[in-house]
Design a protein around this motif. Structure first.
Motif, PDB file in Angstrom:
ATOM      1  N   TYR A  30       0.781  -1.230   0.000  1.00  0.00           N
ATOM      2  CA  TYR A  30       0.000   0.000   0.000  1.00  0.00           C
ATOM      3  C   TYR A  30       0.815   1.283   0.000  1.00  0.00           C
ATOM      4  O   TYR A  30       0.264   2.356  -0.191  1.00  0.00           O
ATOM      5  N   HIS A  31       2.122   1.195   0.238  1.00  0.00           N
ATOM      6  CA  HIS A  31       2.897   2.420   0.375  1.00  0.00           C
ATOM      7  C   HIS A  31       2.849   3.234  -0.912  1.00  0.00           C
ATOM      8  O   HIS A  31       3.169   2.736  -1.989  1.00  0.00           O
ATOM      9  N   PRO A  32       2.427   4.517  -0.845  1.00  0.00           N
ATOM     10  CA  PRO A  32       2.309   5.353  -2.053  1.00  0.00           C
ATOM     11  C   PRO A  32       3.610   5.477  -2.821  1.00  0.00           C
ATOM     12  O   PRO A  32       3.615   5.497  -4.053  1.00  0.00           O
ATOM     13  N   ASP A  33       4.750   5.553  -2.105  1.00  0.00           N
ATOM     14  CA  ASP A  33       6.039   5.680  -2.792  1.00  0.00           C
ATOM     15  C   ASP A  33       6.364   4.436  -3.583  1.00  0.00           C
ATOM     16  O   ASP A  33       7.000   4.481  -4.625  1.00  0.00           O
ATOM     17  N   SER A  34       5.911   3.298  -3.066  1.00  0.00           N
ATOM     18  CA  SER A  34       6.189   2.033  -3.736  1.00  0.00           C
ATOM     19  C   SER A  34       5.374   1.897  -5.011  1.00  0.00           C
ATOM     20  O   SER A  34       5.845   1.405  -6.024  1.00  0.00           O
ATOM     21  N   LEU A  35       4.131   2.356  -4.946  1.00  0.00           N
ATOM     22  CA  LEU A  35       3.232   2.197  -6.082  1.00  0.00           C
ATOM     23  C   LEU A  35       3.190   3.409  -6.998  1.00  0.00           C
ATOM     24  O   LEU A  35       2.744   3.325  -8.127  1.00  0.00           O
ATOM     25  N   GLY A  36       3.646   4.546  -6.464  1.00  0.00           N
ATOM     26  CA  GLY A  36       3.532   5.773  -7.236  1.00  0.00           C
ATOM     27  C   GLY A  36       2.090   6.181  -7.421  1.00  0.00           C
ATOM     28  O   GLY A  36       1.717   6.829  -8.401  1.00  0.00           O
ATOM     29  N   ASP A  37       1.233   5.805  -6.507  1.00  0.00           N
ATOM     30  CA  ASP A  37      -0.207   6.045  -6.626  1.00  0.00           C
ATOM     31  C   ASP A  37      -0.698   6.734  -5.360  1.00  0.00           C
ATOM     32  O   ASP A  37      -0.773   6.140  -4.296  1.00  0.00           O
ATOM     33  N   SER A  38      -1.035   8.016  -5.480  1.00  0.00           N
ATOM     34  CA  SER A  38      -1.459   8.785  -4.311  1.00  0.00           C
ATOM     35  C   SER A  38      -2.799   8.308  -3.766  1.00  0.00           C
ATOM     36  O   SER A  38      -3.143   8.590  -2.619  1.00  0.00           O
ATOM     37  N   SER A  39      -3.565   7.565  -4.566  1.00  0.00           N
ATOM     38  CA  SER A  39      -4.869   7.074  -4.112  1.00  0.00           C
ATOM     39  C   SER A  39      -4.725   6.050  -2.998  1.00  0.00           C
ATOM     40  O   SER A  39      -5.678   5.745  -2.282  1.00  0.00           O
ATOM     41  N   GLN A  40      -3.513   5.501  -2.861  1.00  0.00           N
ATOM     42  CA  GLN A  40      -3.286   4.508  -1.821  1.00  0.00           C
ATOM     43  C   GLN A  40      -2.974   5.161  -0.474  1.00  0.00           C
ATOM     44  O   GLN A  40      -2.841   4.462   0.535  1.00  0.00           O
ATOM     45  N   LYS A  41      -2.856   6.480  -0.464  1.00  0.00           N
ATOM     46  CA  LYS A  41      -2.435   7.171   0.758  1.00  0.00           C
ATOM     47  C   LYS A  41      -3.391   6.924   1.911  1.00  0.00           C
ATOM     48  O   LYS A  41      -2.968   6.671   3.037  1.00  0.00           O
ATOM     49  N   GLU A  42      -4.706   6.969   1.626  1.00  0.00           N
ATOM     50  CA  GLU A  42      -5.687   6.768   2.688  1.00  0.00           C
ATOM     51  C   GLU A  42      -5.586   5.369   3.271  1.00  0.00           C
ATOM     52  O   GLU A  42      -5.614   5.184   4.500  1.00  0.00           O
ATOM     53  N   ALA A  43      -5.447   4.368   2.392  1.00  0.00           N
ATOM     54  CA  ALA A  43      -5.339   2.984   2.862  1.00  0.00           C
ATOM     55  C   ALA A  43      -4.057   2.795   3.668  1.00  0.00           C
ATOM     56  O   ALA A  43      -4.045   2.089   4.679  1.00  0.00           O
ATOM     57  N   PHE A  44      -2.979   3.445   3.241  1.00  0.00           N
ATOM     58  CA  PHE A  44      -1.711   3.334   3.949  1.00  0.00           C
ATOM     59  C   PHE A  44      -1.795   3.994   5.332  1.00  0.00           C
ATOM     60  O   PHE A  44      -1.304   3.451   6.320  1.00  0.00           O
ATOM     61  N   ASN A  45      -2.429   5.150   5.392  1.00  0.00           N
ATOM     62  CA  ASN A  45      -2.605   5.829   6.678  1.00  0.00           C
ATOM     63  C   ASN A  45      -3.466   4.997   7.628  1.00  0.00           C
ATOM     64  O   ASN A  45      -3.207   4.937   8.832  1.00  0.00           O
ATOM     65  N   GLU A  46      -4.497   4.374   7.074  1.00  0.00           N
ATOM     66  CA  GLU A  46      -5.374   3.516   7.870  1.00  0.00           C
ATOM     67  C   GLU A  46      -4.590   2.322   8.421  1.00  0.00           C
ATOM     68  O   GLU A  46      -4.761   1.916   9.580  1.00  0.00           O
ATOM     69  N   LEU A  47      -3.721   1.776   7.577  1.00  0.00           N
ATOM     70  CA  LEU A  47      -2.880   0.651   7.996  1.00  0.00           C
ATOM     71  C   LEU A  47      -1.936   1.076   9.120  1.00  0.00           C
ATOM     72  O   LEU A  47      -1.771   0.360  10.112  1.00  0.00           O
ATOM     73  N   ASN A  48      -1.322   2.236   8.976  1.00  0.00           N
ATOM     74  CA  ASN A  48      -0.412   2.745  10.006  1.00  0.00           C
ATOM     75  C   ASN A  48      -1.126   2.955  11.329  1.00  0.00           C
ATOM     76  O   ASN A  48      -0.584   2.638  12.399  1.00  0.00           O
ATOM     77  N   GLN A  49      -2.349   3.490  11.265  1.00  0.00           N
ATOM     78  CA  GLN A  49      -3.115   3.730  12.488  1.00  0.00           C
ATOM     79  C   GLN A  49      -3.449   2.410  13.179  1.00  0.00           C
ATOM     80  O   GLN A  49      -3.340   2.284  14.408  1.00  0.00           O
ATOM     81  N   ALA A  50      -3.864   1.422  12.386  1.00  0.00           N
ATOM     82  CA  ALA A  50      -4.187   0.105  12.959  1.00  0.00           C
ATOM     83  C   ALA A  50      -2.957  -0.506  13.611  1.00  0.00           C
ATOM     84  O   ALA A  50      -3.042  -1.095  14.694  1.00  0.00           O
ATOM     85  N   TYR A  51      -1.804  -0.353  12.964  1.00  0.00           N
ATOM     86  CA  TYR A  51      -0.564  -0.906  13.525  1.00  0.00           C
ATOM     87  C   TYR A  51      -0.184  -0.198  14.822  1.00  0.00           C
ATOM     88  O   TYR A  51       0.231  -0.841  15.789  1.00  0.00           O
ATOM     89  N   ARG A  52      -0.328   1.121  14.852  1.00  0.00           N
ATOM     90  CA  ARG A  52       0.003   1.868  16.069  1.00  0.00           C
ATOM     91  C   ARG A  52      -0.850   1.416  17.244  1.00  0.00           C
ATOM     92  O   ARG A  52      -0.379   1.296  18.373  1.00  0.00           O
ATOM     93  N   VAL A  53      -2.122   1.128  16.969  1.00  0.00           N
ATOM     94  CA  VAL A  53      -3.030   0.690  18.029  1.00  0.00           C
ATOM     95  C   VAL A  53      -2.656  -0.704  18.519  1.00  0.00           C
ATOM     96  O   VAL A  53      -2.505  -0.939  19.722  1.00  0.00           O
ATOM     97  N   LEU A  54      -2.480  -1.637  17.603  1.00  0.00           N
ATOM     98  CA  LEU A  54      -2.275  -3.036  17.997  1.00  0.00           C
ATOM     99  C   LEU A  54      -0.857  -3.348  18.454  1.00  0.00           C
ATOM    100  O   LEU A  54      -0.649  -4.358  19.127  1.00  0.00           O
ATOM    101  N   SER A  55       0.106  -2.510  18.106  1.00  0.00           N
ATOM    102  CA  SER A  55       1.481  -2.766  18.537  1.00  0.00           C
ATOM    103  C   SER A  55       1.768  -2.168  19.906  1.00  0.00           C
ATOM    104  O   SER A  55       2.826  -2.424  20.486  1.00  0.00           O
TER     105      SER A  55
END
Length: 247
Positions: A30-55
């Motif tokens: 999902y990383h936007p830099d990896s895909l070059g697709d800014s549309s993935q930014k929301e999904a990536f941010n959501e993933l980061n938030q979930a990780y921060r909570v569960l870790s």
């Protein structure tokens, strides 16, 4: 409230190691830099938030209490079969490798480290990577190295990281996370080798580190440490030779 477990693709019983593994896998997708697709930014941010909570232990507890009215593990017919016990009753390398990773990923990190150290000492031919795909070994190897460092097993941690680094050089897998691997390895080399493990093992580590394509300044540091060790051995000639190499 979104289900953090669903976002990461793990069960509510997931260990911290499983959560880390799942996060790294999805972040690469999902990383936007990896895909070059800014549309993935929301999904990536959501993933980061979930990780921060569960870790984080406290945040995860709060999430569990607020998201689940009842937290019960589902019973299944498979519960009648104790896979871990079955592995423990066997004595072949494949079973040992699977037992180590099973414990590592299921919240039994102390057992995983103890099993890994035991098999390393008793079977010189044992290789964890033989029984897993390249990608799985790199992930499990990195997680295991973290647990080894926590328990002061720095030499074995470095040997695992050495394998991971060489694999990454030959074929990129960690990609965005590779600087984290390098940083972790260098921290061990700077703070947990000289004066911590035996001089013989430390010399082996620094010699191996010279082959890992770190910077010239890092190589100079390794050489200076090697020179110090040879002086402690009483080998002034070799110490001086190595010092000249570091200049």
């Amino acid at each position: 409230m979104k289900n953090c477990y669903k976002i990461l693709g793990v069960s509510p019983n997931a260990s911290l190691s499983e959560i880390k593994h799942a996060y790294r896998e999805k972040a690469k997708l999902y990383h936007p830099d990896s895909l070059g697709d800014s549309s993935q930014k929301e999904a990536f941010n959501e993933l980061n938030q979930a990780y921060r909570v569960l870790s984080d232990t406290r945040q995860r507890q709060i999430f569990n209490e607020s998201f689940f009215h009842q937290f019960r593990s589902k019973k299944s017919s498979e519960e009648n079969f104790d896979y871990r016990k079955w592995l423990m009753d066997r004595n072949d390398d494949e079973s040992w490798a699977k037992l180590i990773v099973l414990d590592l990923m299921r919240g039994r990190e102390d057992d995983a480290v103890r099993e890994f150290i035991h098999i390393q000492k008793t079977r010189s031919s044992f290789s964890l990577k033989r029984w897993y795909t390249r990608e799985d070994f790199m992930d499990y190897g990195y997680i295991l190295s973290e647990e080894l460092v926590i328990r002061g097993e720095y030499y074995d941690a470095f040997l695992l990281l050495e394998q991971v680094i060489l694999m990454e050089y030959s074929y990129e897998y960690f990609r965005l996370f590779f600087p984290e691997v390098i940083s972790f390895t260098l921290a061990i080399l700077h703070h947990n080798i000289d004066g911590v493990i035996s001089d013989e093992l430390a010399l082996d580590v620094y010699e191996r580190a010279l082959e890992l394509k770190f910077s010239k300044s890092e190589d100079a540091f390794f050489l200076s440490k090697m020179a110090e060790i040879y002086r402690r051995f009483g080998d002034e000639e070799t110490a001086n030779l190595i010092e000249r190499m570091s200049l």
